[in-house]
Motif scaffolding. Structure first.
Motif, short mmCIF file in Angstrom:
data_model
loop_
_atom_site.label_atom_id
_atom_site.label_comp_id
_atom_site.label_asym_id
_atom_site.label_seq_id
_atom_site.Cartn_x
_atom_site.Cartn_y
_atom_site.Cartn_z
N LYS A 1 0.85 -1.19 0.00
CA LYS A 1 0.00 0.00 0.00
C LYS A 1 0.88 1.24 0.00
CE LYS A 1 -4.13 -1.83 2.28
NZ LYS A 1 -5.14 -1.58 3.34
N LYS B 1 0.60 5.93 -0.70
CA LYS B 1 -0.01 7.06 -1.38
C LYS B 1 0.44 7.13 -2.84
CE LYS B 1 -0.36 9.93 2.79
NZ LYS B 1 0.06 11.20 3.45
N SER B 2 -0.34 7.84 -3.63
CA SER B 2 0.03 8.06 -5.02
C SER B 2 1.36 8.79 -5.11
CB SER B 2 -1.06 8.88 -5.71
OG SER B 2 -0.72 9.15 -7.05
N LYS C 1 5.13 2.93 -6.09
CA LYS C 1 4.63 1.56 -6.06
C LYS C 1 4.79 0.86 -7.41
CE LYS C 1 0.46 2.64 -4.69
NZ LYS C 1 0.63 4.13 -4.71
N GLU D 1 -2.96 -2.93 -8.74
CA GLU D 1 -4.38 -2.63 -8.56
C GLU D 1 -5.26 -3.55 -9.42
OE1 GLU D 1 -5.72 -0.72 -6.41
OE2 GLU D 1 -4.26 0.81 -5.83
N THR E 1 -2.22 -2.35 -3.90
CA THR E 1 -3.66 -2.15 -3.72
C THR E 1 -3.95 -1.05 -2.72
OG1 THR E 1 -5.75 -3.29 -3.23
CG2 THR E 1 -3.84 -3.88 -1.88
N HIS E 2 -5.15 -0.45 -2.88
CA HIS E 2 -5.70 0.44 -1.87
C HIS E 2 -6.89 -0.22 -1.17
CE1 HIS E 2 -3.64 3.51 -4.42
NE2 HIS E 2 -3.41 4.05 -3.25
N ASN E 3 -7.22 -1.42 -1.62
CA ASN E 3 -8.43 -2.12 -1.19
C ASN E 3 -8.15 -2.99 0.03
OD1 ASN E 3 -10.73 -3.77 -0.98
ND2 ASN E 3 -11.10 -3.69 -3.19
N ASP E 4 -8.84 -2.73 1.13
CA ASP E 4 -8.65 -3.52 2.35
C ASP E 4 -9.08 -4.97 2.17
OD1 ASP E 4 -7.61 -1.39 3.76
OD2 ASP E 4 -9.53 -0.80 4.63
N SER F 1 -5.97 -6.69 0.79
CA SER F 1 -4.89 -6.86 1.78
C SER F 1 -5.25 -7.89 2.84
CB SER F 1 -4.54 -5.52 2.41
OG SER F 1 -5.66 -4.93 3.04
N GLN G 1 3.63 -1.05 3.85
CA GLN G 1 3.34 0.34 3.51
C GLN G 1 4.58 0.95 2.88
OE1 GLN G 1 0.26 1.80 4.23
NE2 GLN G 1 0.82 3.72 3.23
#
Length: 222
Positions: A35, A37-38, A42, A167, A198-201, A204, A212
């Motif tokens: 995970k 931030k933009s 990543k 993603e 991913t940003h999706n919990d 993860s 992170q």
């Protein structure tokens, strides 16, 4: 046994530090989430692991082989033999059908038995991912989520040892994402390493470890 190992990986563009002192190790039958931030690097990190970019400094080992000094041709062969890369927006050839796009990785396969095996895989996976009725359609007739599923099938068709996913569920609803993750877990049980940005919990929570990524480095958070 450690299959993939990054040691003190740094990446710079025009003196701008994109990745700073990244350390990561992965083994067979492991799925990890990254995970961040933009803009923290990543996708760049994924590209280094896939052999698409080179680190500025540090060491990248895959199966105990140092990848840093490999030629472009050697890295291409490495990807063909070992890597399934799932991009955030799966690139497709609009003039081709869904089936023809999925078959791109095996265009030059000369072994007829392997070709039959791949076609059986496509049939099975397209039914599992619920796009079997779309295989004869042109790509522009599909939704974003359907294109993403076709791209995932193309990337895992040859059962790669290393699956790199940027993603992979971004264009999918929760139910379809869960279907994809369930299959990822199956591939993991078969010996694959899966690394997912991913940003999706939901994603993860299906992984063995979550990291992170920040400008300071890569930190294990769960």
């Amino acid at each position: 046994m450690l299959i993939l190992k990054l040691t003190n990986i740094t990446k710079e563009y025009n003196s701008r530090v994109i990745l700073n002192d990244i350390n990561l190790s992965c083994k067979n039958c492991e799925m990890i989430a990254i995970k961040g931030k933009s803009g923290v690097g990543k996708s760049t990190l994924l590209n280094i692991m896939a052999g698409l970019e080179r680190a500025t400094s540090g060491e990248y080992y895959y199966n105990e082989i140092l990848m840093n000094d490999k030629s472009i041709n050697s890295l291409s062969k490495f990807r063909q033999a070992n890597v399934g890369y799932i991009s955030q927006h799966s690139p497709m050839i609009p003039e081709l059908t869904v089936l023809e796009n999925i078959c791109v990785p095996v265009w030059f396969e000369k072994d007829e038995e392997k070709k039959k095996e791949y076609m059986q895989q496509i049939e099975s996976l397209s039914m599992l991912f619920e796009i079997n009725n779309l295989l004869d359609k042109k790509i522009n007739a599909l939704s974003g989520g359907e294109i993403q599923r076709a791209g995932i099938i193309r990337s895992i068709l040859k059962k790669p040892q290393l699956i790199i996913a940027d993603e992979p569920t971004a264009a999918l609803d929760d139910e379809t994402a869960l279907m994809i993750l369930t299959h990822f877990n199956f591939l993991k049980s078969e010996g694959a390493i899966i690394i997912v940005v991913t940003h999706n919990d939901i994603v993860s929570k299906h992984c063995d470890k979550t990291y992170q990524l920040s400008k300071e480095g890569l930190l294990l958070i769960s």
